[in-house]
Design an enzyme around this catalytic site. Structure first.
Site, mmCIF file in Angstrom:
data_model
loop_
_atom_site.group_PDB
_atom_site.id
_atom_site.type_symbol
_atom_site.label_atom_id
_atom_site.label_comp_id
_atom_site.label_asym_id
_atom_site.label_seq_id
_atom_site.Cartn_x
_atom_site.Cartn_y
_atom_site.Cartn_z
ATOM 1 N N ASP A 46 0.840 -1.193 0.000
ATOM 2 C CA ASP A 46 0.000 0.000 0.000
ATOM 3 C C ASP A 46 0.875 1.243 0.000
ATOM 4 O OD1 ASP A 46 -2.984 1.094 0.898
ATOM 5 O OD2 ASP A 46 -1.353 2.286 1.745
ATOM 6 N N TYR A 51 3.322 9.736 -0.441
ATOM 7 C CA TYR A 51 4.461 9.104 0.220
ATOM 8 C C TYR A 51 5.771 9.308 -0.552
ATOM 9 C CZ TYR A 51 0.645 6.484 2.482
ATOM 10 O OH TYR A 51 -0.513 6.109 3.130
ATOM 11 N N LYS A 76 -2.809 6.016 -4.174
ATOM 12 C CA LYS A 76 -3.878 6.962 -3.837
ATOM 13 C C LYS A 76 -3.617 8.323 -4.471
ATOM 14 C CE LYS A 76 -3.628 4.857 0.762
ATOM 15 N NZ LYS A 76 -2.189 4.472 0.711
ATOM 16 N N HIS A 109 -7.376 9.651 -1.372
ATOM 17 C CA HIS A 109 -6.651 9.574 -0.102
ATOM 18 C C HIS A 109 -7.440 10.204 1.050
ATOM 19 C CE1 HIS A 109 -2.229 9.244 1.402
ATOM 20 N NE2 HIS A 109 -3.083 8.921 2.359
#
Length: 274
Positions: A46, A51, A76, A109
Site C-alpha cells: 500500500d 508518500y 492513492k 486519499h
C-alpha cells in the site's frame, strides 16, 4: 508462498488481508523493503502519491521473484489533485512512477470536503476502472456522511474504505456503515503509530499466546475482518507482522482490548483536512 488469506471485494476481486504499508519509507529504501516483504510472503503493498516512494515500490516489485499478477498494489490520489481531469493526470503519473500497466486498487486519499471535489474525483476513478487500469477503486478517510453523498451521486460502490483504526479508535460506526454497504474496511495506523508496542494490557495478552503486543493488535484487526497494512523496514519485524494466523484471541482478550477505546486519533479528522 502467499501467507495472508484473501478477502473478497464487492467487485468480484479479492485482496490479501494483511499487507505492507510504506508511509514515511524513503523512496531509496522502499525497493529493498518491498522486496524483503514479498520474499517473506506478503502479496499486498500500500503506497500513495503523497508518500513519494511509488518509484521505489515499483522497483521492489520488479526485483522480486513474485509475478506481478500475484502482487496487490494500492496507491492513492492526493488532495491537491482532486477533480476529474486532474485525477486522471495524477493517476498517469503514479502509474509511470510505479512502472506498472495497472494498479489493483486506487483510492481517494482524503475527502477534503471543503474543496467539494471528491465526487468528481471519484468519477475519474470510475473511468479508470472501466478502462482496466485500476482494477478496483475505493476511498480512504471517508466518514459515513461522505460515503452517503458518494453513493447518491456516483455509480460504483467503493470496494474499500481505508481509515485510521486501532484499539484506541475502533471506528465501530464507520465499520458498521461499510459492512452494511459491502465496503471493506482497511486499517491504517493499525498499531497507533507504535503506541501498541509498549502497553501492559497488550503485553499481557501477548504473553498468554506467546506473541508480541504488535502481533496481538494485528490479530485483533484480522478477527474484526479488517484489511490491515502495518509498516516496518526491519526484516525481522516485517516477518513477525505476518505471523498472526496461527493463534486466536478469546472473548476475554477481546474485552480487554475493547476497554482501550478512547476515541483518540493519531492523525486528523477527515472533516478537518483540506
Amino acid at each position: 508462498m502467499e501467507l495472508s488469506p484473501r478477502l473478497p471485494l464487492n467487485d468480484g476481486l479479492s485482496i490479501p488481508q494483511l499487507g505492507l504499508g510504506v508511509y514515511k519509507i524513503a523512496d531509496a529504501l522502499a525497493a529493498d523493503t518491498v522486496q524483503v516483504a514479498l520474499d517473506a510472503g506478503y502479496r499486498h503493498v500500500d503506497t500513495a502519491a503523497l508518500y513519494a516512494n511509488e518509484r521505489g515500490v515499483g522497483q521492489g516489485i520488479a526485483r522480486s521473484s513474485v509475478a506481478r499478477e500475484d502482487v496487490f498494489v494500492t496507491t492513492k490520489v492526493w488532495n491537491d489533485r482532486h477533480g476529474y481531469d486532474e485525477t486522471l493526470r495524477a493517476f498517469d503519473e503514479s502509474l509511470g512512477k510505479l512502472g506498472l500497466d495497472y494498479v489493483d486498487l486506487y483510492l481517494i486519499h482524503w475527502p477534503a470536503p471543503r474543496q467539494d471535489r471528491y465526487v468528481d474525483t471519484y468519477r475519474a476513478l470510475e473511468a479508470l476502472r472501466a478502462d482496466g487500469r485500476a482494477r478496483s477503486i475505493g476511498v480512504s478517510n471517508f466518514h459515513p456522511h461522505h460515503l452517503e453523498r458518494l453513493l447518491a451521486e456516483t455509480s460504483i460502490v467503493p470496494a474499500v474504505n481505508q481509515i485510521e483504526l486501532h484499539p484506541w479508535l475502533p471506528q465501530a460506526e464507520t465499520r458498521a456503515y461499510n459492512a452494511a454497504h459491502g465496503i471493506r474496511t482497511e486499517s491504517w495506523s493499525p498499531l497507533a503509530r507504535g503506541r501498541a508496542i509498549d502497553n501492559p494490557v497488550l503485553d499481557a495478552i501477548g504473553a498468554k499466546h506467546g506473541k508480541s503486543a504488535a502481533q496481538v493488535v494485528l490479530r485483533w484487526h484480522v478477527q474484526l475482518g479488517n484489511i490491515v497494512i502495518p509498516k516496518s523496514v526491519t526484516p525481522a519485524r516485517i516477518g513477525a507482522n505476518l505471523d498472526v494466523f496461527d493463534f486466536a484471541l478469546d472473548d476475554d482478550d477481546l474485552a480487554a482490548i475493547a476497554a482501550l477505546d478512547s476515541g483518540e486519533r493519531t492523525g486528523k479528522d477527515p472533516d478537518d483536512l483540506d
